[in-house]
Design an enzyme around this catalytic site. Structure first.
Site, short mmCIF file in Angstrom:
data_model
loop_
_atom_site.label_atom_id
_atom_site.label_comp_id
_atom_site.label_asym_id
_atom_site.label_seq_id
_atom_site.Cartn_x
_atom_site.Cartn_y
_atom_site.Cartn_z
N LEU A 14 0.84 -1.24 0.03
CA LEU A 14 0.07 0.04 0.04
C LEU A 14 0.87 1.24 0.05
O LEU A 14 1.68 1.48 1.08
CB LEU A 14 -1.00 -0.19 1.18
CG LEU A 14 -1.90 -1.16 1.41
CD1 LEU A 14 -2.73 -1.01 2.74
CD2 LEU A 14 -2.44 -1.74 0.41
N ARG A 21 1.43 13.60 7.43
CA ARG A 21 2.10 13.89 8.58
C ARG A 21 3.69 14.24 8.23
O ARG A 21 4.32 14.90 9.21
CB ARG A 21 1.91 13.09 9.60
CG ARG A 21 0.44 12.97 10.12
CD ARG A 21 0.22 11.68 10.89
NE ARG A 21 -0.06 10.60 10.18
CZ ARG A 21 -0.54 9.28 10.25
NH1 ARG A 21 -0.37 8.84 11.64
NH2 ARG A 21 -0.73 8.38 9.44
N ASN A 390 55.67 15.90 -9.87
CA ASN A 390 55.30 16.66 -8.70
C ASN A 390 54.89 17.97 -9.09
O ASN A 390 55.17 18.55 -9.97
CB ASN A 390 56.91 17.01 -7.92
CG ASN A 390 56.88 17.83 -6.78
OD1 ASN A 390 56.38 17.13 -5.39
ND2 ASN A 390 56.83 19.05 -6.69
N ALA A 436 59.23 27.81 -10.64
CA ALA A 436 58.03 28.41 -9.65
C ALA A 436 57.54 29.84 -10.18
O ALA A 436 58.36 30.74 -10.72
CB ALA A 436 58.70 28.74 -8.34
N ARG A 453 58.03 34.00 -16.21
CA ARG A 453 57.81 35.14 -15.21
C ARG A 453 58.54 36.16 -15.44
O ARG A 453 59.54 36.08 -16.11
CB ARG A 453 58.07 34.54 -13.59
CG ARG A 453 59.49 34.28 -13.63
CD ARG A 453 59.65 33.18 -12.23
NE ARG A 453 61.11 33.14 -12.05
CZ ARG A 453 61.50 32.14 -11.13
NH1 ARG A 453 60.84 31.25 -10.91
NH2 ARG A 453 63.07 32.01 -11.07
#
Ligand code: UD1
Ligand code: MG
Length: 460
Positions: A14, A21, A390, A436, A453
């Site tokens: 069912l 509720r 890395n 870097a 850079r």
């Protein structure tokens, strides 16, 4: 069940009620519990009884409920045929079964379950049907004795212990309310008897609802025999009508899962703060530390250390891995890989074996190869990083140009220094080094050193 004649048993579920509720726009039986829609558990139980047919009564939001059940049946190996019955108006559990009579009439016996009792076990379902067969009565109902019977129909017995009828809580007198044996909402009926009685029950209350439970008294008045099969484990009959009960059911399902895992050789350090969905698999000697949530179809191998504070969803983790304070979704972590603390691994990532994703790094739709390290503060998206690479702290794959995503490929043994921007699409050659602070916009050949850079100028 091996019923004589083989095809004499049907199971009816069912699931047409509104679930008022729950105070929800989601139909009650579709609320997730233990990582599955609530109805899944009843469906699985029905299937395990091996009936000739499973009927599901739907009504409220019927299309949504039907669709979800069809999907579950496909995903979870429900082998018995399912027939949907449409209850036109939510006129009570009795009316729901009445609408299902055309299906039930093809069978001698029918087990009826409510779709909101996800904790019922196979032992109880089987015990109910078995006891019905042995006792040769017209109706058998699954009952339980509860310390706090509030909210359930009470089982009224004669001084000799025969079941007389069920009294719904809303209609019970204070004396009747003190009865602590309750109706679980699971029954086994002889269909012929059920059919006759159902046609006679009347509507009750302001909505003129027909209560399935009223069938019992009618059956008895006609000289029928009603048996009760008392559950050995009262918590099983727990019905979910509100969110409070939903959370209680969640806790019980979780506890069962953790117990099963612990008995199979997994250490769960703090069951109270650990949540593991029903389909998760974990290998022997893996330790789950506190405050860890494992969801969906997650599979974890042997000898892993998971947690504390991990959220892992639909992910596969190989043997001997470590995952600490991290979030992982729809990804694969291969053996001997370490993740965390504070890593976020997003869908379609495959990492390892023996790789390392560390502090505050995010990985999305990327392949991170054998032994490669992304240890600190990086974003790796749409990248293919081969073995022994890395990646320095603060490396970012700039994969999105505002319109499309682009790929970054980093070949084996490359060394990417700290604070590097890799503007995708870009390819870094095998053994190449990136200084870097570089912003790399062009491919870097094998073994080359790229410095991109501005040169430092010291002025006075
Ligand atoms: C019902 C039982 C109660 C029992 C309890 C156990 C009745 C009248 N009462 O109460 O004796 O202790 O379950 O949990 O049955 N449904 C339909 N169509 C409807 C109304 C309900 O399909 O028109 C379905 C619901 O979806 C649900 C089940 O029937 O799965 C039971 O309905 P619910 O409203 O939850 O009844 P309870 O108050 O829990
Ligand atoms: Mg209920």
């Amino acid at each position: 069940m091996n019923h004589k004649g083989g095809r004499s048993l049907a199971v009816l579920i069912l699931a047409a009620g509104e679930g008022t509720r729950m105070e929800s726009t989601i139909p009650k039986v579709l609320h997730p519990v233990g990582g599955r829609p609530m109805i899944f558990y009843t469906l699985r139980l029905a299937n395990a009884l091996k009936p000739a047919s499973i009927g599901v009564v739907v009504g409220h939001e019927s299309d949504r409920v039907k669709q979800s059940i069809q999907q579950l049946a496909k995903d979870c190996g429900i082998t018995r045929p399912i027939t949907f019955i449409h209850q036109r108006r939510a006129l009570g559990s009795g009316n729901a079964v009445l609408e299902a009579l055309p299906l039930l009439k093809k069978f001698k016996t029918a087990v009826v379950f409510c779709g909101d009792t996800p904790l019922l076990t196979y032992e109880s379902g089987y015990g109910l049907a078995q006891s019905h067969e042995e006792q040769k009565g017209q109706v058998t109902l699954l009952t339980a004795k509860l310390g706090n019977p509030k909210g359930y129909g009470r089982v009224m017995r004669s001084p000799l212990g025969e079941v007389l009828r069920i009294i719904e809580e809303s209609l019970a007198s204070p004396k009747e309310l003190s009865i602590n044996e309750i109706n679980s909402g699971a029954y086994c009926f002889e269909v012929e008897t059920l059919q006759t009685a159902l046609k006679e029950i009347g509507g009750k209350g302001p909505k003129k609802e027909r209560f399935l439970t009223d069938v019992l008294e009618l059956v008895r008045n006609k000289g029928g025999k009603i048996n009760a099969y008392v559950s050995q484990n009262p918590e099983e009959v727990y019905g979910v009508n509100s969110r409070l009960q939903l959370s209680a059911a969640e806790r019980i399902l979780n506890r069962r899962m953790l117990e099963r895992l612990m008995l199979s050789g997994v250490t769960v350090m703090d069951p109270a703060s650990t949540h593991i969905d029903a389909d998760v698999e974990i290998g022997q000697d893996t330790v789950i530390q506190p405050s860890t949530i494992l969801r969906g179809k997650t599979v974890i191998g042997r000898n892993c250390a998971i947690g504390p504070f991990c959220y892992i969803e639909n992910s596969q983790i190989g043997n001997d891995c470590e995952v600490r304070i991290s979030q992982l979704t729809d990804c694969r972590i291969l053996e001997k890989t370490a993740i965390g603390p504070f890593s976020h691994i997003r869908p379609e990532s495959v990492i390892g074996p023996r790789a390392r994703i560390g502090n505050f790094s995010e990985v999305k739709a990327s392949r991170i190869g054998f032994g490669t390290k992304v240890n600190h503060l990086s974003y790796i998206g749409d990248a293919e990083i081969h073995e022994d690479v890395n990646i320095g702290a603060g490396t970012i794959t700039c994969n999105y140009d505002g319109k499309t995503k682009h790929k970054t490929i980093i070949a084996a043994k490359a060394f990417v220094g700290s604070n590097v921007n890799l503007i995708a699409p870009v390819k870094i050659g095998r053994g190449a080094q990136i200084a870097a602070g570089s912003t790399v916009t062009e491919d870097v050949p094998d073994d080359a050193l790229a410095i991109a850079r501005a040169r430092q100028v010291n002025k006075k």
